[in-house]
Design an enzyme around this catalytic site. Structure first.
Site, mmCIF file in Angstrom:
data_model
loop_
_atom_site.group_PDB
_atom_site.id
_atom_site.type_symbol
_atom_site.label_atom_id
_atom_site.label_comp_id
_atom_site.label_asym_id
_atom_site.label_seq_id
_atom_site.Cartn_x
_atom_site.Cartn_y
_atom_site.Cartn_z
ATOM 1 N N LYS A 75 44.192 33.922 56.873
ATOM 2 C CA LYS A 75 45.101 33.216 55.966
ATOM 3 C C LYS A 75 45.185 31.716 56.243
ATOM 4 C CE LYS A 75 48.060 37.066 54.605
ATOM 5 N NZ LYS A 75 49.437 37.538 54.425
ATOM 6 N N ASP A 112 53.342 35.982 48.811
ATOM 7 C CA ASP A 112 54.232 36.918 49.527
ATOM 8 C C ASP A 112 55.716 36.650 49.255
ATOM 9 O OD1 ASP A 112 52.385 38.566 50.739
ATOM 10 O OD2 ASP A 112 52.268 37.395 52.580
HETATM 11 N N1 LIG Z 1 55.409 44.434 52.312
HETATM 12 C C1 LIG Z 1 54.481 43.493 52.308
HETATM 13 O O1 LIG Z 1 53.879 43.188 51.266
HETATM 14 C C2 LIG Z 1 54.184 42.743 53.569
HETATM 15 C C3 LIG Z 1 53.552 41.484 53.499
HETATM 16 C C4 LIG Z 1 53.302 40.789 54.696
HETATM 17 C C5 LIG Z 1 53.673 41.355 55.922
HETATM 18 N N2 LIG Z 1 54.269 42.590 55.930
HETATM 19 C C6 LIG Z 1 54.698 43.179 57.218
HETATM 20 O O2 LIG Z 1 55.590 42.266 57.842
HETATM 21 C C7 LIG Z 1 55.476 42.309 59.251
HETATM 22 C C8 LIG Z 1 55.278 40.900 59.808
HETATM 23 O O3 LIG Z 1 54.092 40.342 59.288
HETATM 24 P P1 LIG Z 1 53.674 38.828 59.683
HETATM 25 O O4 LIG Z 1 52.365 38.594 59.007
HETATM 26 O O5 LIG Z 1 54.800 37.887 59.431
HETATM 27 O O6 LIG Z 1 53.421 38.992 61.268
HETATM 28 P P2 LIG Z 1 53.478 37.892 62.422
HETATM 29 O O7 LIG Z 1 53.170 36.531 61.883
HETATM 30 O O8 LIG Z 1 52.650 38.432 63.531
HETATM 31 O O9 LIG Z 1 55.037 37.888 62.900
HETATM 32 C C9 LIG Z 1 55.580 38.996 63.558
HETATM 33 C C10 LIG Z 1 57.088 38.792 63.755
HETATM 34 O O10 LIG Z 1 57.621 39.994 64.323
HETATM 35 C C11 LIG Z 1 58.352 39.662 65.505
HETATM 36 N N3 LIG Z 1 58.279 40.793 66.449
HETATM 37 C C12 LIG Z 1 57.191 41.543 66.739
HETATM 38 N N4 LIG Z 1 57.530 42.500 67.648
HETATM 39 C C13 LIG Z 1 58.850 42.324 67.928
HETATM 40 C C14 LIG Z 1 59.773 42.992 68.794
HETATM 41 N N5 LIG Z 1 59.397 44.028 69.544
HETATM 42 N N6 LIG Z 1 61.060 42.559 68.848
HETATM 43 C C15 LIG Z 1 61.443 41.504 68.075
HETATM 44 N N7 LIG Z 1 60.607 40.815 67.235
HETATM 45 C C16 LIG Z 1 59.328 41.230 67.171
HETATM 46 C C17 LIG Z 1 57.673 38.412 66.025
HETATM 47 O O11 LIG Z 1 58.565 37.749 66.915
HETATM 48 P P3 LIG Z 1 58.004 36.745 68.069
HETATM 49 O O12 LIG Z 1 57.806 35.420 67.388
HETATM 50 O O13 LIG Z 1 59.081 36.755 69.064
HETATM 51 O O14 LIG Z 1 56.721 37.353 68.559
HETATM 52 C C18 LIG Z 1 57.453 37.663 64.706
HETATM 53 O O15 LIG Z 1 58.639 37.039 64.267
HETATM 54 C C19 LIG Z 1 54.320 43.278 59.539
HETATM 55 O O16 LIG Z 1 54.878 44.542 59.825
HETATM 56 C C20 LIG Z 1 53.555 43.334 58.222
HETATM 57 O O17 LIG Z 1 52.887 44.556 58.023
HETATM 58 C C21 LIG Z 1 54.550 43.277 54.793
#
Ligand SMILES: NC(=O)c1ccc[n+]([C@@H]2O[C@H](COP(=O)([O-])OP(=O)(O)OC[C@H]3O[C@@H](n4cnc5c(N)ncnc54)[C@H](OP(=O)(O)O)[C@@H]3O)[C@@H](O)[C@H]2O)c1
Length: 288
Positions: A75, A112
């Site tokens: 991305k 998104d």
């Molecule tokens: N429905 C949809 O269309 C859609 C679209 C996009 C993403 N998603 C989902 O959204 C989620 C995040 O995606 P992303 O692309 O934003 O990922 P990302 O950039 O890797 O961000 C992950 C986030 O989760 C937090 N996190 C991970 N493990 C944690 C824990 N054990 N305790 C507290 N915080 C935790 C991280 O905090 P830290 O900064 O502290 O690591 C960070 O804020 C994923 O599950 C993805 O599948 C869904």
């Protein structure tokens, strides 16, 4: 349903670039919409290894593709390759949809955030003017925060790693930060709670929210963008307290609409059929 046109010299081409990409539900969704709308088009998964992104994009454009979706880990590379960014991509710092324009330029969009809002509004919930507690500060959080701010929502961000939340707040005007452990203090005054962390996602071990929904106002709407499983523990707790909930599958569907319209020139059917199709596919995959 209309008969699917055969692939021929007029077939419109699009796809999704990722690494890995086999898990992506985008081909299922777009090909369903193509079939439903009778468009002579096809949407394919495109596994492209890190380091090959630029070569692949220019090759696809040269081969006549209309554009592509871009998913992990490309991305940010997509953000850098485009000739023109729309406002949502500029504000969210990433691109998930590329359109190869007829004049040879590459346009980049981030869908998104608006997909999230469109899905919440499709549930009859008005977000404008509300107050949102956003959990997480990753890529999805930034896109959603930008779209909420654009609609006049007051956005409060809590992230486990505060430094990452600070980076997010520095890139978007108007965000308030609260420490992860203190997030519950913001709940009573919020109209929307949005989990954008991977807590609750299948296959992700550990992680817990630092609050109880007992602190929430009865009008709070609880949204989770995790969609595997659809009913996350957070949504179950919210429903048990009688709060309205919105799961992540609808966001996945709504974020795909803009690309479909731009590549194929047709309006995708956002009705219950596509949701049922994806839901069944996810259930099959979970059952193994
Ligand atoms: N429905 C949809 O269309 C859609 C679209 C996009 C993403 N998603 C989902 O959204 C989620 C995040 O995606 P992303 O692309 O934003 O990922 P990302 O950039 O890797 O961000 C992950 C986030 O989760 C937090 N996190 C991970 N493990 C944690 C824990 N054990 N305790 C507290 N915080 C935790 C991280 O905090 P830290 O900064 O502290 O690591 C960070 O804020 C994923 O599950 C993805 O599948 C869904």
């Amino acid at each position: 349903m209309e008969q699917r046109p055969r692939i021929d010299g007029h077939t419109l081409l699009a796809g999704v670039i990722g690494w890995p990409v086999a898990h992506s539900r985008s081909p299922l969704m777009h090909n369903f919409w193509l079939e439903k709308s009778g468009v002579n088009g096809v949407y394919v998964p495109l596994p492209v290894a890190p380091g090959q992104f630029e070569t692949a994009v220019h090759g696809l454009r040269a081969a006549g593709f209309r554009g592509v979706n871009v998913t992990i880990p490309h991305k940010e590379a997509a953000y850098r390759i485009v000739d023109r960014l729309d406002r949502s991509a500029e504000r969210s710092g990433s691109v998930n949809t590329l359109v190869f324009a007829e004049n040879g330029t590459i346009e980049g969009y981030s869908t998104d955030g608006d997909g999230f809002v469109a899905n919440v509004e499709a549930h009859g919930i008005e977000v404008a003017g509300g107050r949102a507690l956003l959990l997480g500060a990753g890529g999805a959080a930034r896109a959603i925060a930008a779209s909420l701010l654009d609609r006049g929502v007051k956005v409060i961000v809590a992230n486990r790693t505060r430094a990452r939340a600070q980076v997010l707040a520095a890139s978007l005007d108007g965000i308030e930060l609260i420490d992860w452990e203190q997030a519950g203090q913001a709940l009573p005054s919020c109209t929307l709670l949005v989990n954008t962390t991977s807590i609750g996602m299948e296959g992700v071990a550990g992680g817990a929210f630092p609050f109880s929904l007992e602190q929430a106002s009865p009008d709070l709407v609880v949204c989770d963008i995790v969609y595997v499983p659809r009913q996350t523990a957070l949504l179950e707790q919210a429903a048990a307290r009688g709060l309205r909930t919105v799961d992540g599958l609808g966001m996945l569907i709504h974020q795909a609409g803009e690309g479909f319209r731009k590549w194929f020139g047709a309006v995708p059917d956002m009705g219950p059929e596509v949701e049922a199709l994806l839901d069944a596919d996810l259930r099959r995959a979970r059952a193994g």
